[in-house]
Design an enzyme around this catalytic site. Structure first.
Site, PDB file in Angstrom:
ATOM      1  N   LYS A 162       0.874  -1.191   0.000  1.00  0.00           N
ATOM      2  CA  LYS A 162       0.000   0.000   0.000  1.00  0.00           C
ATOM      3  C   LYS A 162       0.905   1.234   0.000  1.00  0.00           C
ATOM      4  O   LYS A 162       1.239   1.800   1.043  1.00  0.00           O
ATOM      5  CB  LYS A 162      -0.910  -0.055   1.239  1.00  0.00           C
ATOM      6  CG  LYS A 162      -2.253   0.585   1.029  1.00  0.00           C
ATOM      7  CD  LYS A 162      -3.207   0.213   2.144  1.00  0.00           C
ATOM      8  CE  LYS A 162      -4.338   1.192   2.316  1.00  0.00           C
ATOM      9  NZ  LYS A 162      -5.184   1.436   1.149  1.00  0.00           N
TER      10      LYS A 162
HETATM   11  C1  LIG Z   1      -6.085  -0.640  -3.971  1.00  0.00           C
HETATM   12  C2  LIG Z   1      -6.843  -1.268  -2.869  1.00  0.00           C
HETATM   13  N1  LIG Z   1      -7.300  -2.515  -3.038  1.00  0.00           N
HETATM   14  C3  LIG Z   1      -8.008  -3.139  -2.062  1.00  0.00           C
HETATM   15  C4  LIG Z   1      -8.290  -2.516  -0.870  1.00  0.00           C
HETATM   16  C5  LIG Z   1      -9.027  -3.244   0.194  1.00  0.00           C
HETATM   17  O1  LIG Z   1      -8.151  -3.591   1.243  1.00  0.00           O
HETATM   18  P1  LIG Z   1      -8.649  -3.740   2.717  1.00  0.00           P
HETATM   19  O2  LIG Z   1      -9.813  -4.664   2.680  1.00  0.00           O
HETATM   20  O3  LIG Z   1      -7.495  -4.321   3.445  1.00  0.00           O
HETATM   21  O4  LIG Z   1      -9.018  -2.402   3.200  1.00  0.00           O
HETATM   22  C6  LIG Z   1      -7.849  -1.201  -0.670  1.00  0.00           C
HETATM   23  C7  LIG Z   1      -8.186  -0.494   0.555  1.00  0.00           C
HETATM   24  O5  LIG Z   1      -7.506  -0.284   1.435  1.00  0.00           O
HETATM   25  C8  LIG Z   1      -7.086  -0.570  -1.676  1.00  0.00           C
HETATM   26  O6  LIG Z   1      -6.616   0.684  -1.519  1.00  0.00           O
END
Ligand SMILES: Cc1ncc(COP(=O)(O)O)c(C=O)c1O
Length: 318
Positions: A162
């Site tokens: 991230k």
């Molecule tokens: C690009 C992306 N994909 C998927 C997710 C979903 O991840 P999570 O369920 O851990 O929040 C997020 C959100 O945080 C994201 O930014």
């Protein structure tokens, strides 16, 4: 359609420079490396307000910091704290801010040096702050389009981490979708298979199967994605099939929904101007949504381990 933004008043406590300080007292130089080159890593964690218990229920806290650590490893950021310490700092911030509403927690680790030059061998900085956050998107049926912007491939900017800089990819796709009148964008991989939405993973139901793109489809491996797979298996007896998904499978699906900490569980009722299934929220998404919120708010004893409760005093320590 523009998306709601959530901000801080400046009075809240946050963690910055190794201590707890007021948000409004934090100053960053315009020369900060991460601001110039996108060399940061972040997380998004939700804490749900439980009115009857008078607690904030912090959802999947440890899992988020474990992923944070892995993202940091990819960007050569050595965190000054262990996962346990990061969890403790976060709980302390929440106790001090004592919000009596749904809240978002944003840990951010970044190259804070004030230097010009693209490199990664720089000392890390860590900040953690909170903002109030209700629903990030509508949960009653999103209109999506397939983006003409492709998801960043793993060998370019890994979506598995991230990274702040990679959200340019997201911003371009979401902005184009909003300008064209859609609520949200769905990315394809460089090879043309379904990847994920802007800040959410994607699931579909076809022929009775629950399907989601596998972890090599240039996705962030979502924590909500794992939670949904767990709920589907345990409560609905549905094992999720993780596989490559073709674009037009979305058009042929009976249900499509998006999952994420911000998005929560958001049904998709239209893709590229075609109704998904009946064009209404499907039964699987509806059941998962209801179960997810019950678990996330700490209202379901079997899923107590998903959240950490923070008792919130009526008077915040301001
Ligand atoms: C690009 C992306 N994909 C998927 C997710 C979903 O991840 P999570 O369920 O851990 O929040 C997020 C959100 O945080 C994201 O930014």
């Amino acid at each position: 359609m523009s998306r709601k933004g959530f901000g801080s008043s400046g009075e809240e406590w946050c963690y910055h420079g190794g201590e707890l300080v007021r948000m409004g007292d934090v100053r960053l130089s315009p020369a900060t490396h991460a601001l110039n080159y996108g060399t940061g890593v972040f997380e998004g964690i939700r804490a749900y307000w439980n009115e009857s218990k008078g607690t904030l229920q912090v959802l999947k806290l440890r899992e988020h910091y474990e992923r944070f650590e892995k993202s940091c490893r990819i960007l050569h950021i050595e965190l000054p704290h262990s996962v346990d310490e990061l969890c403790d700092i976060t709980l302390e911030i929440l106790k001090r801010n004592a919000p009596r509403e749904d809240t978002y927690i944003r840990p951010l680790a970044y190259k804070g040096a004030e230097v010009v030059g693209v490199k990664l061998q720089l000392p890390p900085e860590l900040s953690i702050y909170t903002v109030p956050m209700g629903n990030y998107v509508e949960l009653t049926g999103l209109r999506c389009c397939i983006s003409s912007w492709r998801r960043t491939p793993d060998n370019a900017i890994p979506a598995r981490a991230k990274l702040t800089g990679s959200y340019i990819n997201t911003a371009l796709a979401v902005d184009a979708a909003h300008r064209a009148g859609y609520d949200e964008a769905i990315f394809l991989t460089h090879d043309g298979y379904v990847s994920e939405a802007s800040a959410a993973n994607i699931f579909l139901i076809r022929k009775g199967q629950l399907i989601t793109p596998d972890v090599t489809a240039d996705i962030l491996e979502g924590i909500t994605r794992d939670s949904v797979m767990e709920l589907a298996a345990k409560e609905l007896g549905m094992q999720t099939v993780e596989r490559r998904v073709g674009r037009t499978e979305l058009y042929a699906a009976d249900e499509v929904f998006l999952t994420g900490t911000g998005f929560q569980i958001a049904p998709v009722t239209e893709i590229d101007d075609r109704p998904v299934g009946t064009g209404k929220i499907g039964p699987v998404a509806e059941k998962l949504q209801e179960m997810y919120f019950r678990a996330a708010r700490g209202e379901w004893p079997e899923y107590e381990h998903w959240t950490v409760a923070v008792e919130v005093a009526h008077q915040a320590a301001r």
